[in-house]
Design a protein around this motif. Structure first.
Motif, PDB file in Angstrom:
ATOM      1  N   ILE A 182      38.039  14.484  62.118  1.00 43.84           N
ATOM      2  CA  ILE A 182      38.158  13.220  62.829  1.00 43.84           C
ATOM      3  C   ILE A 182      38.337  13.445  64.324  1.00 43.84           C
ATOM      4  CG2 ILE A 182      39.478  11.069  62.957  1.00 43.84           C
ATOM      5  CD1 ILE A 182      40.488  11.732  60.104  1.00 43.84           C
ATOM      6  N   ARG A 183      39.170  14.444  64.643  1.00 46.34           N
ATOM      7  CA  ARG A 183      39.527  14.687  66.041  1.00 46.34           C
ATOM      8  C   ARG A 183      39.434  16.182  66.321  1.00 46.34           C
ATOM      9  NH1 ARG A 183      44.557  15.912  67.741  1.00 46.34           N
ATOM     10  NH2 ARG A 183      45.369  15.301  65.706  1.00 46.34           N
TER      11      ARG A 183
ATOM     12  N   GLU B   8      42.183  17.317  59.872  1.00 45.18           N
ATOM     13  CA  GLU B   8      42.189  16.398  61.012  1.00 45.18           C
ATOM     14  C   GLU B   8      41.088  16.715  62.012  1.00 45.18           C
ATOM     15  OE1 GLU B   8      44.984  19.775  62.145  1.00 45.18           O
ATOM     16  OE2 GLU B   8      44.505  18.603  60.358  1.00 45.18           O
ATOM     17  N   ASN B   9      40.572  17.967  61.980  1.00 40.22           N
ATOM     18  CA  ASN B   9      39.511  18.342  62.912  1.00 40.22           C
ATOM     19  C   ASN B   9      38.180  17.690  62.572  1.00 40.22           C
ATOM     20  OD1 ASN B   9      41.242  19.856  64.428  1.00 40.22           O
ATOM     21  ND2 ASN B   9      40.696  21.801  63.498  1.00 40.22           N
TER      22      ASN B   9
ATOM     23  N   HIS C 285      39.567  19.659  67.883  1.00 40.67           N
ATOM     24  CA  HIS C 285      40.284  20.208  69.036  1.00 40.67           C
ATOM     25  C   HIS C 285      40.416  21.712  68.869  1.00 40.67           C
ATOM     26  CE1 HIS C 285      43.542  19.750  66.076  1.00 40.67           C
ATOM     27  NE2 HIS C 285      44.171  20.703  66.735  1.00 40.67           N
TER      28      HIS C 285
END
Length: 206
Positions: free
Chosen positions: A62-63, A59-60, A65
């Motif tokens: 795409i987003r 997921e990192n 954090h």
């Protein structure tokens, strides 16, 4: 060590275990490919300058954090294999800027424990530690160790999917287990005379 992964992450069967790492960086993709040739897998990497990367945190891509736990330093996690253990052990002996070891890792998804597996972790909190230099050294060490290893494993993992299936005692030697069993069940005539023969199940109720 525990990892809490996103609900949509394909943990049990992953069709892009190497491509995912390659999208974070070319060097991680190369390391992931060579690690798989040694029967291991690059699962996760973290340093205090970038967000966590690896197949467990796609997921990192795409987003991006940062981890909220305030972790400082560097860590990289591989699934266990004897070949990968030998590589990290050899690198650890070459300097004192990082340490490496084996630990049990829990994989969690939505508060459910998906898996518990042995992993290899290399970590450092030394301010002199350089993540880039470590990855270069790791690439060279893996390249030297994988020259005789099977080169087709990463290809088939990418083409047909990589099924993660941990074996609780994958580090045990079958021969050693048999020897231990024989020694445990070993009886001397004198011992048998004192404690009597082995009890047999009663057939009265059958």
């Amino acid at each position: 060590m525990d990892f809490d992964i996103e609900t949509w992450v394909p943990y049990r069967c992953d069709f892009n275990p190497i491509t995912t790492n390659s999208l974070f960086s070319d060097s991680l993709g190369r390391i992931a490919e060579m690690a798989m040739r040694l029967g291991s897998e690059l699962l996760y990497m973290w340093n205090d300058e970038d967000c966590p990367v690896g197949t467990l945190v796609p997921e990192n891509l795409i987003r991006p954090h940062f981890s909220p736990d305030g972790h400082k330093g560097f860590s990289i996690v591989f699934s266990y294999s004897k070949g990968m253990e030998k590589v990290l052990h050899g690198m650890e002996g070459a300097g004192e800027l990082f340490g490496a070891g084996i630990t049990l890792c829990g994989i969690w998804k939505s508060s459910l424990l998906l898996d518990e597996c042995k992993v290899l972790v290399a970590a450092s909190t030394n301010p002199l530690f350089d993540c880039g230099e470590f990855l270069i050294a790791l690439t060279l060490a893996l390249d030297a160790s994988t020259r005789q290893a099977a080169g087709n494993v990463p290809y088939f993992a990418e083409k047909f999917g990589f099924r993660r299936c941990s074996i609780p005692y994958e580090t045990d030697d079958i021969t050693e287990l048999l020897i231990s069993s024989l020694l445990t069940d070993f009886e001397l005539d004198e011992t048998r005379r004192l404690i009597g023969p082995q009890r047999e199940l009663s057939l009265d109720n059958y």
